[in-house]
Scaffold this active site. Structure first.
Site, mmCIF file in Angstrom:
data_model
loop_
_atom_site.group_PDB
_atom_site.id
_atom_site.type_symbol
_atom_site.label_atom_id
_atom_site.label_comp_id
_atom_site.label_asym_id
_atom_site.label_seq_id
_atom_site.Cartn_x
_atom_site.Cartn_y
_atom_site.Cartn_z
ATOM 1 N N GLY A 1 100.704 -65.281 -38.365
ATOM 2 C CA GLY A 1 101.998 -65.738 -37.843
ATOM 3 C C GLY A 1 102.202 -67.199 -38.168
ATOM 4 O O GLY A 1 101.603 -67.753 -39.093
ATOM 5 N N GLY A 2 103.036 -67.838 -37.332
ATOM 6 C CA GLY A 2 103.344 -69.252 -37.572
ATOM 7 C C GLY A 2 102.118 -70.140 -37.510
ATOM 8 O O GLY A 2 102.144 -71.276 -37.999
ATOM 9 N N GLY B 1 105.922 -83.450 -73.334
ATOM 10 C CA GLY B 1 106.056 -83.898 -71.946
ATOM 11 C C GLY B 1 104.717 -83.925 -71.241
ATOM 12 O O GLY B 1 104.495 -84.744 -70.330
ATOM 13 N N ALA B 2 103.810 -83.052 -71.671
ATOM 14 C CA ALA B 2 102.492 -83.008 -71.030
ATOM 15 C C ALA B 2 101.727 -84.303 -71.294
ATOM 16 O O ALA B 2 100.949 -84.757 -70.463
ATOM 17 C CB ALA B 2 101.705 -81.800 -71.519
HETATM 18 C C1 HXC Z 1 96.623 -63.028 -26.211
HETATM 19 C C2 HXC Z 1 95.143 -61.938 -27.552
HETATM 20 C C3 HXC Z 1 95.919 -62.247 -28.697
HETATM 21 C C4 HXC Z 1 97.117 -62.996 -28.500
HETATM 22 C C5 HXC Z 1 94.209 -61.141 -29.349
HETATM 23 N N1 HXC Z 1 94.106 -61.251 -28.010
HETATM 24 N N2 HXC Z 1 95.324 -61.726 -29.775
HETATM 25 N N3 HXC Z 1 95.495 -62.345 -26.345
HETATM 26 N N4 HXC Z 1 97.432 -63.366 -27.211
HETATM 27 N N5 HXC Z 1 97.897 -63.325 -29.511
HETATM 28 C C6 HXC Z 1 93.023 -60.757 -27.169
HETATM 29 C C7 HXC Z 1 92.951 -59.258 -27.081
HETATM 30 O O1 HXC Z 1 93.801 -58.803 -26.043
HETATM 31 C C8 HXC Z 1 91.472 -59.051 -26.740
HETATM 32 O O2 HXC Z 1 91.282 -59.342 -25.374
HETATM 33 C C9 HXC Z 1 90.791 -60.141 -27.532
HETATM 34 O O3 HXC Z 1 91.808 -61.114 -27.797
HETATM 35 C C10 HXC Z 1 90.222 -59.672 -28.835
HETATM 36 O O4 HXC Z 1 91.217 -58.946 -29.538
HETATM 37 P P1 HXC Z 1 90.908 -57.547 -30.251
HETATM 38 O O5 HXC Z 1 92.214 -56.982 -30.630
HETATM 39 O O6 HXC Z 1 89.982 -56.738 -29.397
HETATM 40 O O7 HXC Z 1 90.087 -58.030 -31.526
HETATM 41 P P2 HXC Z 1 90.161 -57.491 -33.014
HETATM 42 O O8 HXC Z 1 90.113 -56.001 -33.032
HETATM 43 O O9 HXC Z 1 89.104 -58.221 -33.764
HETATM 44 O O10 HXC Z 1 91.588 -57.924 -33.555
HETATM 45 C C11 HXC Z 1 91.925 -59.283 -33.654
HETATM 46 C C12 HXC Z 1 93.425 -59.436 -33.988
HETATM 47 C C13 HXC Z 1 94.262 -58.628 -32.971
HETATM 48 C C14 HXC Z 1 93.659 -58.940 -35.408
HETATM 49 C C15 HXC Z 1 93.714 -60.922 -33.922
HETATM 50 O O11 HXC Z 1 93.843 -58.979 -31.649
HETATM 51 C C16 HXC Z 1 95.718 -58.905 -33.076
HETATM 52 O O12 HXC Z 1 96.417 -58.363 -33.940
HETATM 53 N N6 HXC Z 1 96.243 -59.760 -32.165
HETATM 54 C C17 HXC Z 1 97.629 -60.085 -32.109
HETATM 55 C C18 HXC Z 1 97.989 -60.980 -33.246
HETATM 56 C C19 HXC Z 1 99.391 -61.447 -33.150
HETATM 57 O O13 HXC Z 1 100.364 -60.687 -33.363
HETATM 58 N N7 HXC Z 1 99.585 -62.696 -32.696
HETATM 59 C C20 HXC Z 1 100.840 -63.326 -32.586
HETATM 60 C C21 HXC Z 1 101.175 -63.813 -33.983
HETATM 61 S S1 HXC Z 1 102.688 -64.643 -33.965
HETATM 62 P P3 HXC Z 1 90.049 -58.755 -24.541
HETATM 63 O O14 HXC Z 1 90.367 -59.142 -23.140
HETATM 64 O O15 HXC Z 1 90.064 -57.291 -24.803
HETATM 65 O O16 HXC Z 1 88.825 -59.433 -25.054
HETATM 66 C C22 HXC Z 1 102.240 -66.178 -33.717
HETATM 67 C C23 HXC Z 1 103.390 -67.074 -33.648
HETATM 68 C C24 HXC Z 1 102.943 -68.483 -33.796
HETATM 69 O O17 HXC Z 1 101.142 -66.531 -33.601
HETATM 70 C C25 HXC Z 1 104.169 -69.297 -33.957
HETATM 71 C C26 HXC Z 1 103.836 -70.713 -34.208
HETATM 72 C C27 HXC Z 1 105.039 -71.477 -34.615
#
Ligand code: HXC
Length: 513
Positions: A168-169, A403-404
């Site tokens: 993501g971001g 140019g290079a």
């Molecule tokens: C809160 C989160 C989290 C998140 C993971 N967890 N991502 N909690 N916010 N964004 C937590 C899970 O609930 C889990 O909690 C623990 O972290 C581990 O995650 P798992 O899924 O069990 O691990 P894994 O299978 O290794 O997968 C990792 C992952 C997946 C690929 C990162 O968790 C995932 O897809 N997460 C969401 C990613 C996402 O969409 N993020 C937002 C992106 S947008 P427990 O309690 O079970 O340990 C963004 C915008 C930023 O970031 C903008 C900035 C400008």
């Protein structure tokens, strides 16, 4: 509470912070093939030098019964090769290393410490991105980090190490820093994942194919280095830090390498073939040039038609930019221009002299290059060299056309010392192309056009394909014996130590981004 009881309470809190998300999640982290944040810090820093801050930071407004002291990031300072740096390491065992307000504030704070004290900041990233439960508070945290990245840019070196997901971001913080390291198989960077891509564009891909280390070091160029495991990755970060100064007011660290600057490059002509269209690996030249053949190549797998990286001459760090005749004849294309321009910008920000080795047939012709904006991207390279005020030393090894010639650290862009080897051809273009333009009529009217063409090429080569016109005009300071190249560069570096340039006052230039 008695002092003993207070101390006991503090010990308990610190113990909780040390455990991050708990023993089960630490085990799960190891099962994923990854170290924990604290294990990484221990491996990365000189032993016993880590000083943690904000280990007791926690989210008191959002207590759901399971409060994690320190939250999902470990921050502080320590030493690398005896020099202080600031760092943060995201802790995947706490909410997947996700970034909420506490994490955002902690990272921003340690970046402030780095800026105030003028030391590099290294971020070890391993995070699921914005903490979904915290909504806009999480986005604000990222925004503040991006802002600090920009404030710190050109003031302190910033290094991002991707050791897990970075999606993501969140990817924009690493992208705003100077160097990005990735670990093969366990780290990924992407703006949108495979599922979103499938639903929006219909393209099928995997996480690794889309955002793995190999994709980013070879296809996108977003990452500069890929390591096969976390230990190797952290070792490489330490190695990189050995070439760069603490901040933009400091000089890069000197090292006693024991390699004399008078060392002659006796076999250099067996490495570089005389015929200008024959391939060779310019890294063989670079390795002979730098102290003890130690060269740290940057962006090795991206745009391999140009080589950039760090080495030392006489113990002094230098940035090397060299055309690579082994790939695409060393031509400058869009990616090579972007890669070299970015590297020159880094060196200039941090007082690292630039040594340019030229063997370039020109900019790459082609419809896709034109449509892709080679004009604007090539201009980045011109801009970067022209704007750089660090010592700039250029050696033309074999050919430098069009140019290079101008773009590759020529005298016209205010390079300080320009040398050429005796066989160097410096002209608008090679005779083989030139005669087809300026002698088209003579060739087609000749009784034997091919014989005439060859005669005209030979005549052109004799008249224009050598370094002596450039030397006569002072565009080349001297034509040198190739075996003396290292010594000549070392002497120029020594002379340029006191270089000082004043630039016209302006807010900032408008480089063709
Ligand atoms: C809160 C989160 C989290 C998140 C993971 N967890 N991502 N909690 N916010 N964004 C937590 C899970 O609930 C889990 O909690 C623990 O972290 C581990 O995650 P798992 O899924 O069990 O691990 P894994 O299978 O290794 O997968 C990792 C992952 C997946 C690929 C990162 O968790 C995932 O897809 N997460 C969401 C990613 C996402 O969409 N993020 C937002 C992106 S947008 P427990 O309690 O079970 O340990 C963004 C915008 C930023 O970031 C903008 C900035 C400008």
């Amino acid at each position: 509470m008695s002092i003993d009881a207070s101390l006991e309470e503090l010990r308990e809190l610190k113990q909780r912070a040390l455990l991050g998300g708990g023993a089960d999640r630490i085990e799960a982290q190891h099962e994923r093939g990854k170290m924990t944040a604290r294990e990484r810090i221990e491996m990365f820093l000189d032993p016993g030098t880590f000083e943690e801050i904000d280990a007791l930071a926690a989210d008191f407004d959002n207590d759901e019964g399971e409060r994690f002291f320190g939250d999902a990031v470990v921050t502080g300072w320590g030493k690398v090769n005896g020099r202080t740096i600031c760092l943060y390491a995201q802790d995947f065992t706490v909410y997947g290393g996700s970034l909420g307000e506490v994490v955002g504030t902690k990272i921003a704070k340690v970046m402030d410490v780095a800026m105030k004290t003028g030391v590099p900041v290294v971020g070890l990233n391993d995070s699921g991105g914005a903490r979904i439960q915290e909504g806009v508070g999480a986005l604000a945290g990222y925004g503040e980090i991006f802002y600090k990245n920009v404030q710190a840019s050109g003031v302190i070196p910033q290094i991002s190490v991707i050791m897990g997901p970075c999606a993501g971001g969140a990817v924009y913080s690493p992208a705003l820093t100077d160097f990005v390291f990735m670990v093969e198989k366990t780290s990924q960077m992407f703006l949108t994942g495979p599922d979103v891509i499938l639903s929006v564009t219909g393209e099928q891909t995997t996480v690794e194919e889309l955002g793995g280390a190999i994709s980013h070091v070879s296809k996108s160029g977003v990452a500069h280095f890929a390591a096969s495991d976390e230990r190797e990755c952290l070792d490489e970060v330490r190695r990189l830090l050995s070439y760069i100064p603490n901040n933009n007011m400091d000089d890069p660290p000197l090292e006693d390498t024991g390699d004399p600057i008078t060392r002659r490059l006796d076999d250099i002509l067996s490495v570089v073939p005389g015929e200008s269209d024959m391939q060779y690996d310019v890294r063989d030249v670079v390795e002979r040039l730098v102290d003890n053949s130690e060269f740290m190549e940057v962006h090795e797998f991206f745009a391999p038609n140009i080589v950039v990286g760090f080495g030392r001459i006489g113990g002094r760090p230098i940035g090397v930019v060299a055309n690579q005749p082994l790939y695409l004849a060393g031509v400058l294309d869009i990616d090579a221009s972007r890669k070299a321009a970015r590297f020159v910008r880094f060196c200039d920000s941090f007082n690292i002299p630039i040594v340019t080795l030229v063997d370039v047939p020109g900019f790459l012709p082609g419809v896709s290059q034109e449509y892709g904006g080679i004009i604007a991207h090539g201009a980045k390279l011109v801009y970067a060299y022209a704007a750089a005020t660090v010592p700039k030393i250029t050696v033309i090894l074999r050919k430098s056309f069009g140019g290079a010639y101008i773009a590759m650290g020529s005298k016209h862009l205010d390079a300080d010392v320009n040398y050429a080897w005796p066989g160097a051809a410096i002209a608008v273009m090679a005779g083989t192309q030139a005669v087809n333009i300026i002698n088209r009529r003579e060739i087609s009217n000749a009784a034997e056009p091919e014989v005439e063409r060859k005669r005209l090429v030979a005549e052109y080569q004799k008249r224009l394909e050598h370094p002596y016109i450039a030397a006569a005009k002072g565009y080349i300071d001297d034509v040198i014996d190739p075996v003396e190249t290292r010594t000549k560069i070392a002497h120029a570096l020594e002379m340029l130590r006191t270089k000082s340039v004043s630039v016209l006052p302006k807010k900032h230039g408008n480089m063709p981004l």
